[in-house]
Design a protein around this motif. Structure first.
Motif, short mmCIF file in Angstrom:
data_model
loop_
_atom_site.label_atom_id
_atom_site.label_comp_id
_atom_site.label_asym_id
_atom_site.label_seq_id
_atom_site.Cartn_x
_atom_site.Cartn_y
_atom_site.Cartn_z
N ARG A 157 5.34 3.09 -3.59
CA ARG A 157 4.29 3.00 -2.57
C ARG A 157 3.63 4.35 -2.31
N MET A 158 4.42 5.42 -2.38
CA MET A 158 3.85 6.76 -2.19
C MET A 158 2.87 7.09 -3.32
N LEU A 159 3.17 6.63 -4.54
CA LEU A 159 2.28 6.88 -5.68
C LEU A 159 0.96 6.14 -5.54
N ARG A 160 1.01 4.97 -4.91
CA ARG A 160 -0.19 4.14 -4.79
C ARG A 160 -0.92 4.36 -3.47
N MET A 161 -0.39 5.23 -2.63
CA MET A 161 -0.94 5.38 -1.29
C MET A 161 -2.21 6.23 -1.29
N ASP A 162 -3.25 5.68 -0.70
CA ASP A 162 -4.50 6.43 -0.53
C ASP A 162 -4.39 7.25 0.76
N THR A 163 -5.49 7.85 1.17
CA THR A 163 -5.51 8.61 2.42
C THR A 163 -5.16 7.70 3.58
N VAL A 164 -4.17 8.09 4.36
CA VAL A 164 -3.71 7.26 5.47
C VAL A 164 -4.62 7.48 6.68
N GLN A 165 -5.03 6.38 7.28
CA GLN A 165 -5.91 6.47 8.45
C GLN A 165 -5.21 7.19 9.60
N LYS A 166 -6.01 7.92 10.36
CA LYS A 166 -5.48 8.69 11.48
C LYS A 166 -4.76 7.80 12.49
N GLU A 167 -5.30 6.59 12.70
CA GLU A 167 -4.70 5.67 13.67
C GLU A 167 -3.30 5.24 13.23
N VAL A 168 -3.12 5.07 11.93
CA VAL A 168 -1.81 4.68 11.40
C VAL A 168 -0.80 5.80 11.62
N ILE A 169 -1.23 7.04 11.33
CA ILE A 169 -0.35 8.20 11.53
C ILE A 169 0.06 8.31 12.99
N GLN A 170 -0.89 8.13 13.89
CA GLN A 170 -0.60 8.23 15.33
C GLN A 170 0.37 7.14 15.77
N GLU A 171 0.20 5.94 15.21
CA GLU A 171 1.11 4.84 15.56
C GLU A 171 2.52 5.12 15.06
N VAL A 172 2.63 5.66 13.85
CA VAL A 172 3.94 6.01 13.29
C VAL A 172 4.59 7.11 14.14
N GLU A 173 3.80 8.12 14.52
CA GLU A 173 4.32 9.21 15.36
C GLU A 173 4.85 8.67 16.68
N SER A 174 4.07 7.75 17.28
CA SER A 174 4.47 7.18 18.56
C SER A 174 5.77 6.41 18.43
N THR A 175 5.91 5.65 17.34
CA THR A 175 7.14 4.89 17.12
C THR A 175 8.32 5.81 16.91
N LEU A 176 8.13 6.87 16.13
CA LEU A 176 9.20 7.83 15.90
C LEU A 176 9.63 8.49 17.20
#
Length: 344
Positions: A170-189
């Motif tokens: 999945r990391m090999l196929r991953m395009d630029t991650v949207q900022k909203e997704v990063i923020q959601e992951v940070e919030s969950t962490l």
């Protein structure tokens, strides 16, 4: 020295919250006197104070003077200043909502780092992998893509092989991650992982004393706990519940046992196992190669009769090693108080 006189609080200040008062005080202090305070604040605290400051509106000079006098009076009355988690939490409780205070305190009690990704880099790969293996692989791929390569590699090595391969794919196929997704992951962490991690790192005096008792020989331990039973039975019971004993090693995962086997002094481990039940011996032998296990058995047989006290001291040394490896994040210990929980 004359006491600093205080005047009654102006009506304008009565409607001001603690956060608004702090913002007003920093505004009054200006760049020269306020800079040292601003430099101690986190980015989130700066944002919150700045937003509050921007909405203060007009504050009469009498109210400003009262804030300064009150601040000076409180400083003047201090015989000394003691900074701790408790005093910090008390102070923040006066200027922030309770949920914000909880978030800040759990954040500073957790691993150090300015950003969430800095903090994760200070978390042991074993602990992080233990959490991530239960997450959706795409989420794991996003998280690992934000870590430093060497740390990501160590976490991948700790994940089950199938999950690790899926994450790499999945990391090999991953395009630029949207900022909203990063923020959601940070919030969950922050809410699910870091909060639990920081809570696990809080210690009370009973936990520290349990560590001390773990280092005692059996006879001293039993004597001290018996005496404590008479003087403070609740404390004695709490210490017993928190102690990690040689028998608790039976609850460790195979990977943790293998780590202990690799790090332990072989002579001391042979002596510890000499006085251990066969089930415990087999558990440790399973963490060795067949050849190493055979050599260990031969060493134990060649010892002949040994003193029970020597075996107990060697077992205590293994417990200390396990606790040390747990503190450094190399293994996870099963909490003897709860079969479903872990301590770090």
């Amino acid at each position: 020295m004359n006491a600093i006189m205080t005047t009654p609080e102006p009506p304008e200040l009565k409607k001001f919250s603690g956060l608004q008062r702090a913002a007003a005080l920093l505004l009054v202090l200006g760049k020269e006197h306020g800079a040292p305070i601003w430099q101690q604040l986190s980015v989130d605290e700066v944002k919150e104070l700045s937003a509050t400051m921007a909405q203060l509106g007009r504050l009469p000079s009498g109210a400003v003077e009262h804030l300064l006098v009150q601040f000076t009076s409180e400083i003047h009355s201090m015989a000394s200043l003691h900074g701790s988690y408790e005093t910090t939490e008390r102070l923040l409780s006066e200027i922030m909502p309770s949920d914000k205070v909880r978030e800040v305190m759990e954040d500073i009690r957790g691993p150090s780092g300015r950003t969430m990704w800095d903090k994760l880099s200070n978390v042991s790969e074993t602990v992080l992998a233990s959490y991530l293996k239960n997450e959706y692989p795409q989420t794991v791929a996003v998280i690992l893509s934000k870590l430093k390569p060497d740390h990501a590699a160590r976490v991948l090595a700790e994940l089950p092989r199938e999950i690790g391969v899926d994450v790499v794919h999945r990391m090999l196929r991953m395009d630029t991650v949207q900022k909203e997704v990063i923020q959601e992951v940070e919030s969950t962490l922050r809410t699910e992982f870091m909060t639990n991690l920081s809570r696990a790192q809080r210690r009370d005096p009973h936990e520290s004393m349990a560590d001390v008792f773990n280092c005692m020989d059996r006879s001293t331990e039993e004597s001290m706990l018996s005496a404590l039973d008479e003087r403070a039975p609740e404390s004695a019971e709490r210490i017993r519940a928190l102690m990690f004993t040689f028998e608790d090693l039976m609850n460790l995962l195979p990977a943790a046992i293998a780590t202990i086997v690799r790090k332990a002094d072989k002579r001391s481990m042979a002596l510890a196992l000499k006085g251990a039940p066969e089930e415990m011996r087999e558990l440790f032998f399973s963490g060795m190669t067949q050849r190493a296990a055979k050599l260990m058995r031969d060493d134990m047989a060649s010892m002949g009769p040994v003193r029970a006290r020597d075996c107990e001291e060697a077992q205590t040394a293994l417990v200390r090693l396990a606790k040390s490896l747990s503190d450094s994040g190399e293994i996870v210990l099963v909490d003897p108080r709860n079969d479903d929980a872990v301590i770090l």
